[in-house]
Design a protein around this motif. Structure first.
Motif, PDB file in Angstrom:
ATOM      1  N   SER A 286       0.789  -1.227  -0.064  1.00 23.78           N
ATOM      2  CA  SER A 286       0.039   0.125  -0.131  1.00 23.78           C
ATOM      3  C   SER A 286       0.880   1.347   0.031  1.00 23.78           C
ATOM      4  CB  SER A 286      -1.061   0.122   1.152  1.00 23.78           C
ATOM      5  OG  SER A 286      -2.013  -1.012   1.031  1.00 23.78           O
ATOM      6  N   GLY A 287       0.422   2.135  -0.684  1.00 22.29           N
ATOM      7  CA  GLY A 287       1.080   3.647  -0.803  1.00 22.29           C
ATOM      8  C   GLY A 287       0.562   4.341   0.527  1.00 22.29           C
ATOM      9  N   SER A 288       1.072   4.073   1.890  1.00 23.84           N
ATOM     10  CA  SER A 288       0.405   4.472   2.818  1.00 23.84           C
ATOM     11  C   SER A 288       1.314   5.917   3.312  1.00 23.84           C
ATOM     12  CB  SER A 288       0.680   3.396   4.077  1.00 23.84           C
ATOM     13  OG  SER A 288       1.920   2.929   4.145  1.00 23.84           O
ATOM     14  N   ARG A 289       2.356   6.182   2.771  1.00 28.32           N
ATOM     15  CA  ARG A 289       2.883   7.512   2.760  1.00 28.32           C
ATOM     16  C   ARG A 289       2.845   8.154   1.733  1.00 28.32           C
ATOM     17  NH1 ARG A 289       8.642   7.644   3.847  1.00 28.32           N
ATOM     18  NH2 ARG A 289       8.975   5.351   2.972  1.00 28.32           N
ATOM     19  N   PHE A 300      -4.265  19.220  -3.341  1.00 27.30           N
ATOM     20  CA  PHE A 300      -4.192  17.814  -3.217  1.00 27.30           C
ATOM     21  C   PHE A 300      -4.900  17.260  -2.272  1.00 27.30           C
ATOM     22  CE2 PHE A 300      -2.714  13.861  -1.859  1.00 27.30           C
ATOM     23  CZ  PHE A 300      -2.752  12.789  -3.185  1.00 27.30           C
ATOM     24  N   VAL A 301      -4.569  17.820  -0.912  1.00 31.12           N
ATOM     25  CA  VAL A 301      -5.234  17.263   0.152  1.00 31.12           C
ATOM     26  C   VAL A 301      -6.858  17.619   0.197  1.00 31.12           C
ATOM     27  CG1 VAL A 301      -5.785  17.599   2.617  1.00 31.12           C
ATOM     28  CG2 VAL A 301      -3.180  17.720   1.894  1.00 31.12           C
ATOM     29  N   VAL A 373      -2.724  14.546   8.394  1.00 27.15           N
ATOM     30  CA  VAL A 373      -2.039  15.623   7.890  1.00 27.15           C
ATOM     31  C   VAL A 373      -1.123  16.200   8.878  1.00 27.15           C
ATOM     32  CG1 VAL A 373      -3.510  16.139   5.896  1.00 27.15           C
ATOM     33  CG2 VAL A 373      -3.730  17.292   7.940  1.00 27.15           C
ATOM     34  N   ASP A 374      -0.215  16.983   8.574  1.00 22.18           N
ATOM     35  CA  ASP A 374       0.457  17.691   9.527  1.00 22.18           C
ATOM     36  C   ASP A 374       1.277  16.936  10.381  1.00 22.18           C
ATOM     37  OD1 ASP A 374      -0.616  20.145   8.855  1.00 22.18           O
ATOM     38  OD2 ASP A 374      -2.020  19.953  10.478  1.00 22.18           O
ATOM     39  N   VAL A 375       2.015  15.924   9.599  1.00 26.38           N
ATOM     40  CA  VAL A 375       2.854  14.791  10.093  1.00 26.38           C
ATOM     41  C   VAL A 375       4.405  15.021   9.742  1.00 26.38           C
ATOM     42  CG1 VAL A 375       0.864  13.062   9.836  1.00 26.38           C
ATOM     43  CG2 VAL A 375       2.687  13.311   7.979  1.00 26.38           C
ATOM     44  N   VAL A 390      -5.422   3.809   6.648  1.00 29.83           N
ATOM     45  CA  VAL A 390      -4.856   4.766   7.222  1.00 29.83           C
ATOM     46  C   VAL A 390      -3.787   5.525   6.510  1.00 29.83           C
ATOM     47  CG1 VAL A 390      -3.945   5.981   9.300  1.00 29.83           C
ATOM     48  CG2 VAL A 390      -5.623   4.238   9.541  1.00 29.83           C
ATOM     49  N   VAL A 391      -3.643   6.670   6.083  1.00 30.92           N
ATOM     50  CA  VAL A 391      -2.624   7.213   5.140  1.00 30.92           C
ATOM     51  C   VAL A 391      -2.235   8.461   6.001  1.00 30.92           C
ATOM     52  CG1 VAL A 391      -4.210   8.594   3.692  1.00 30.92           C
ATOM     53  CG2 VAL A 391      -1.895   7.573   2.784  1.00 30.92           C
ATOM     54  N   THR A 392      -0.882   8.838   5.842  1.00 30.72           N
ATOM     55  CA  THR A 392      -0.239  10.071   6.078  1.00 30.72           C
ATOM     56  C   THR A 392      -0.055  10.826   4.977  1.00 30.72           C
ATOM     57  OG1 THR A 392       2.023   9.269   6.301  1.00 30.72           O
ATOM     58  CG2 THR A 392       0.540   8.802   8.155  1.00 30.72           C
ATOM     59  N   ILE A 393      -0.089  12.257   4.903  1.00 37.68           N
ATOM     60  CA  ILE A 393       0.354  13.010   3.816  1.00 37.68           C
ATOM     61  C   ILE A 393       1.646  14.012   4.417  1.00 37.68           C
ATOM     62  CG2 ILE A 393      -0.405  14.781   2.265  1.00 37.68           C
ATOM     63  CD1 ILE A 393      -2.974  13.289   2.284  1.00 37.68           C
TER      64      ILE A 393
END
Length: 490
Positions: A286-289, A300-301, A373-375, A390-393
């Motif tokens: 998975s493209g989790s990051r 994008f977000v 976000v804001d990670v 669950v994904v982080t951007i």
């Protein structure tokens, strides 16, 4: 009616001597759909001995490639005729949607078809050297293959191992994940109807600490192929040192999906959604990051979150469901805990973040598509594999920073780049330290291409000719074409 599952040993369906049985649940509603046996250490050792005896008999290991090809095609035909049954079982047992399950079944059938065809291709090498010496390089089956598969792709991952292992001429022992054995049982019922000699293929259900450990430790097992977590893979590797057996490991991932500001935003958003939420995020690749260049981050977000909120979550057998259930309560709780950790670390939830307990999903294991976000790269939700929706951007400034962030992980399974500049995309993707990569797409792949990762994402490759090589030994045979005394001494 609850199905009573059995072990498949030496061509017979048998009950385990262990009276304990594992309840197999439908994760969409927690209904018990089957009760599975839990094989003992003695039963596992007996099965290994049987597999070794069959291998040494040559009934399969010494059969010609055309015969093996014919029987692999028989298996493919049986699976094709039972395609809808396999889809239904996969949906009920794993929780994925019908669309995903149907794709998995088709890919599993194609895997048998591919290796059947591959067996009819020329192989081997010959060399003519000095002194009338002719050298032949041939491939031979490795022996007894222990195949241990995960719960996220119960059918497909099993067949990714079973098909090439059988094609190579090995005897096999398949151990499906304890909670998702249903499609493996069905396929072995179909295998039992083919001309595959009895004693070549075996199916053992049970715990990893008993069945899996015994297979990994056994001196009579010649290769152990495992797909699952890096932690368990490390234990498999340690257990396999007893006889220095060959080890093939496809393990965890925390894969980067890099979006440049010159990418087609609509395409990038669409593929990024598929990259993380397909399979409810329970996919090793998975493209989790998601890494987004600063200039397009906010746009994008906004587009990604808007689409994520519209994903239709529901039971896999509902025709409108786009994302199904989490496979088990244990896995759901793990995901919920990571969401809690992310909030505690200071990341902001842009959407999702909760278990779904409405609209007929009260008894199931469902989680909203969740976007953080804001990670920062030091957060656990960025560094550790969550294995859920669950994904982080994150943001990056330029190519150098994108590569630095992308490779800042102990894993190296997959990665992707989105850009309209093909030269830049190729330049970046070559620097991503991962074994499976994409440009302007995600997840799409072919059975002809090798599958596996760098670093702590594993050892070895599945699929393609590389997948067949995993289950073979390479032998050189040197033939003196003009036999006469060498007169080296005296």
């Amino acid at each position: 009616m609850t199905q009573h599952l059995k072990l498949y040993i030496n061509g017979e369906w048998v009950d385990s001597i262990n009276p304990q049985r594992q309840e197999i649940l439908n994760p969409a509603n927690q209904e018990v759909i089957a009760k599975a046996p839990k094989a003992t250490k003695d039963e596992t050792e007996k099965t290994i001995r049987t597999a070794k005896k069959t291998f040494e008999s040559g009934v399969w290991s010494e059969s010609d490639p055309q015969e093996r090809s014919r029987i692999l095609l028989q298996i493919a035909d049986k699976m094709r005729a039972n395609q809808e049954v396999l889809v239904t079982l996969e949906v009920e047992n794993n929780g994925k949607t019908k669309r995903e399950a149907a794709s998995d079944v088709t890919d599993a059938i194609n895997t048998f078809q591919y290796y059947a065809d591959l067996l009819n291709n020329p192989n081997g090498q010959t060399y003519e050297g000095d002194d009338d010496l002719q050298t032949m390089i041939i491939k031979e089956p490795i022996g007894v293959a222990g195949l241990i598969v995960p719960w996220n792709f119960p059918l497909l991952m099993s067949m990714w191992k079973v098909a090439p292992a059988l094609a190579a001429g090995n005897s096999i022992i398949l151990k499906p994940a304890g909670i998702t054995p249903m499609t493996a049982v069905k396929v072995f019922e179909l295998i039992d109807e083919t001309d595959l000699p009895k004693g070549v293929a075996h199916l053992l259900m049970g715990s990893g600490s008993v069945v899996g450990q015994t297979i990994a430790e056994s001196d009579d097992v010649d290769i152990v192929s495992f797909t699952g977590s890096t932690e368990v893979g490390r234990g498999i590797m340690q257990a396999a040192t007893g006889n220095l057996k060959k080890v093939s490991l496809e393990l965890g991932g925390k894969s980067p999906n890099i979006i440049f500001d010159d990418a087609d935003l609509r395409t990038a958003v669409d593929h990024a959604l598929f990259g993380i939420f397909m399979g409810s995020g329970q996919v090793c690749s998975s493209g989790s990051r998601i890494l987004v260049q600063e200039g397009i981050h906010d746009e994008f977000v906004a587009k990604f979150v808007e689409r994520a909120k519209r994903i239709k979550v529901g039971p896999g057998n509902n025709k409108d469901s786009e994302m199904g259930a989490i496979v088990s309560e244990k896995q759901m709780e793990r995901i919920v805990e990571y969401i809690r950790i992310g909030k505690e670390e200071g990341a902001r939830i842009a959407c999702g973040g909760k278990r779904i307990e409405r609209d007929g999903m009260e008894k199931g294991f469902f989680i909203e598509p969740t976007v953080f976000v804001d990670v920062t790269s030091d957060m656990r939700i960025v560094k550790e594999e969550i294995f859920g929706p669950v994904v982080t951007i994150q943001t990056f400034k330029d190519e150098t920073e994108a590569i630095k962030i992308a490779n800042d992980t102990v894993y190296g399974l997959a990665g992707a780049v989105f850009s309209s500049d093909q030269d830049k995309a190729m330049r970046i993707i070559k620097k991503v330290r991962a074994g499976i990569t994409w440009v302007n797409t995600y997840h799409l792949t072919n059975v002809q291409a090798p599958w596996g990762g760098y670093k702590q994402s594993g050892i070895g490759r599945s699929l393609g000719t590389y997948g067949l090589d995993e289950y073979q030994e390479t032998k050189q045979i040197n033939v003196n074409m003009d036999p006469k005394p060498i007169q080296w001494f005296g």
